[in-house]
Scaffold this motif. Structure first.
Motif, PDB file in Angstrom:
ATOM      1  N   HIS A 195       0.867  -1.173   0.000  1.00 40.19           N
ATOM      2  CA  HIS A 195       0.000   0.000   0.000  1.00 40.19           C
ATOM      3  C   HIS A 195       0.907   1.228   0.000  1.00 40.19           C
ATOM      4  CE1 HIS A 195      -3.433  -2.522   0.997  1.00 40.19           C
ATOM      5  NE2 HIS A 195      -2.673  -3.100   1.913  1.00 40.19           N
TER       6      HIS A 195
ATOM      7  N   GLU B   4      -4.240  -3.192  -7.284  1.00 36.88           N
ATOM      8  CA  GLU B   4      -5.246  -4.204  -6.975  1.00 36.88           C
ATOM      9  C   GLU B   4      -6.048  -3.684  -5.793  1.00 36.88           C
ATOM     10  OE1 GLU B   4      -2.759  -7.536  -6.117  1.00 36.88           O
ATOM     11  OE2 GLU B   4      -2.395  -7.969  -8.223  1.00 36.88           O
ATOM     12  N   THR B   5      -7.355  -3.747  -5.900  1.00 36.82           N
ATOM     13  CA  THR B   5      -8.203  -3.286  -4.809  1.00 36.82           C
ATOM     14  C   THR B   5      -8.523  -4.457  -3.909  1.00 36.82           C
ATOM     15  OG1 THR B   5      -9.130  -1.601  -6.259  1.00 36.82           O
ATOM     16  CG2 THR B   5     -10.328  -2.070  -4.223  1.00 36.82           C
ATOM     17  N   GLU B   6      -8.262  -4.243  -2.627  1.00 38.28           N
ATOM     18  CA  GLU B   6      -8.528  -5.275  -1.631  1.00 38.28           C
ATOM     19  C   GLU B   6      -9.840  -4.956  -0.932  1.00 38.28           C
ATOM     20  OE1 GLU B   6      -5.147  -5.079   0.912  1.00 38.28           O
ATOM     21  OE2 GLU B   6      -3.814  -5.936  -0.582  1.00 38.28           O
ATOM     22  N   GLY B   7     -10.197  -5.782   0.027  1.00 34.32           N
ATOM     23  CA  GLY B   7     -11.389  -5.526   0.824  1.00 34.32           C
ATOM     24  C   GLY B   7     -11.333  -4.134   1.436  1.00 34.32           C
TER      25      GLY B   7
ATOM     26  N   ARG C 275      -9.116  -0.739  -0.120  1.00 36.89           N
ATOM     27  CA  ARG C 275      -7.693  -0.379  -0.035  1.00 36.89           C
ATOM     28  C   ARG C 275      -6.979  -0.819  -1.298  1.00 36.89           C
ATOM     29  NH1 ARG C 275      -4.560  -1.721   5.262  1.00 36.89           N
ATOM     30  NH2 ARG C 275      -3.077  -0.525   4.073  1.00 36.89           N
ATOM     31  N   LYS C 276      -6.088   0.043  -1.773  1.00 36.91           N
ATOM     32  CA  LYS C 276      -5.330  -0.251  -2.986  1.00 36.91           C
ATOM     33  C   LYS C 276      -3.946  -0.767  -2.628  1.00 36.91           C
ATOM     34  CE  LYS C 276      -7.490   3.241  -5.895  1.00 36.91           C
ATOM     35  NZ  LYS C 276      -7.232   4.446  -6.711  1.00 36.91           N
ATOM     36  N   SER C 277      -3.573  -1.842  -3.282  1.00 39.84           N
ATOM     37  CA  SER C 277      -2.243  -2.414  -3.140  1.00 39.84           C
ATOM     38  C   SER C 277      -1.589  -2.373  -4.519  1.00 39.84           C
ATOM     39  CB  SER C 277      -2.347  -3.860  -2.641  1.00 39.84           C
ATOM     40  OG  SER C 277      -1.071  -4.421  -2.497  1.00 39.84           O
TER      41      SER C 277
END
Length: 177
Positions: free
Chosen positions: A49, A88-91, A94-96
């Protein structure tokens, strides 16, 4: 507060334009290309992140450099635009970010530069090993404040005494802790 170049400076943030960085460099700690390489290399190690990148760079420099979101996120956007990283969007939204195959190839082509950058920043961490990041930041802030004041012009006797008293008071406060 404005620096000699007229740009706004915030000493409390460990901003890249402040003072001497690892290796004794004056001015910017990294140019834009160097920061892009470092961020990409960190993403190649593992997806991260934005705030993890900021924390990692601060740790690797021994607290001498703490990039702001206004530096990291445009860098991540540039890497994404170039195809060197993807988000990549996580739960919870949040963007990683992670390095792509193109990013890995770009790093391989610039391996010597990446190794030199990591060697340069690790020198800062070694010099300040064991010094907590807030203390190091405070030391850097003091150096910057003095440097900026001296650049503004000559200091008269009364101002010199005021500055000396402030420094003496800070030294005494540190000794008491």
């Amino acid at each position: 507060m404005r620096g000699p170049d007229g740009h706004r400076q915030r000493p409390h943030r460990g901003h890249p334009h402040h003072g001497d960085g690892p290796g004794g460099r004056r001015g910017r700690l990294f140019d834009y290309g160097e920061l892009r390489l470092l961020v990409l290399a960190l993403l190649a190690d593992e997806p991260r992140h934005g705030y993890e990148l900021m924390r990692s760079l601060e740790e690797r420099t021994g607290g001498a450099y703490s990039p702001s979101p206004g530096v990291i996120y445009p860098t991540l956007s540039w890497l994404e635009d170039m195809g060197y990283a993807r988000v990549e969007t996580e739960g919870a939204g949040r963007k990683s970010y992670r390095a792509t195959q193109e990013g890995e190839s770009f790093l391989a082509a610039n391996r010597d530069a990446v190794e030199a950058l990591f060697a340069r920043i690790s020198g800062g961490a070694e010099r300040h090993a064991g010094v907590p990041a807030p203390v190091l930041r405070g030391m850097e802030n003091l150096k910057l404040a003095l440097r900026l004041r001296l650049r503004r012009g000559p200091i008269d006797q009364a101002t010199a005494e005021t500055i000396a008293a402030a420094l003496d008071a800070a030294a005494q406060a540190v000794e008491r802790t």
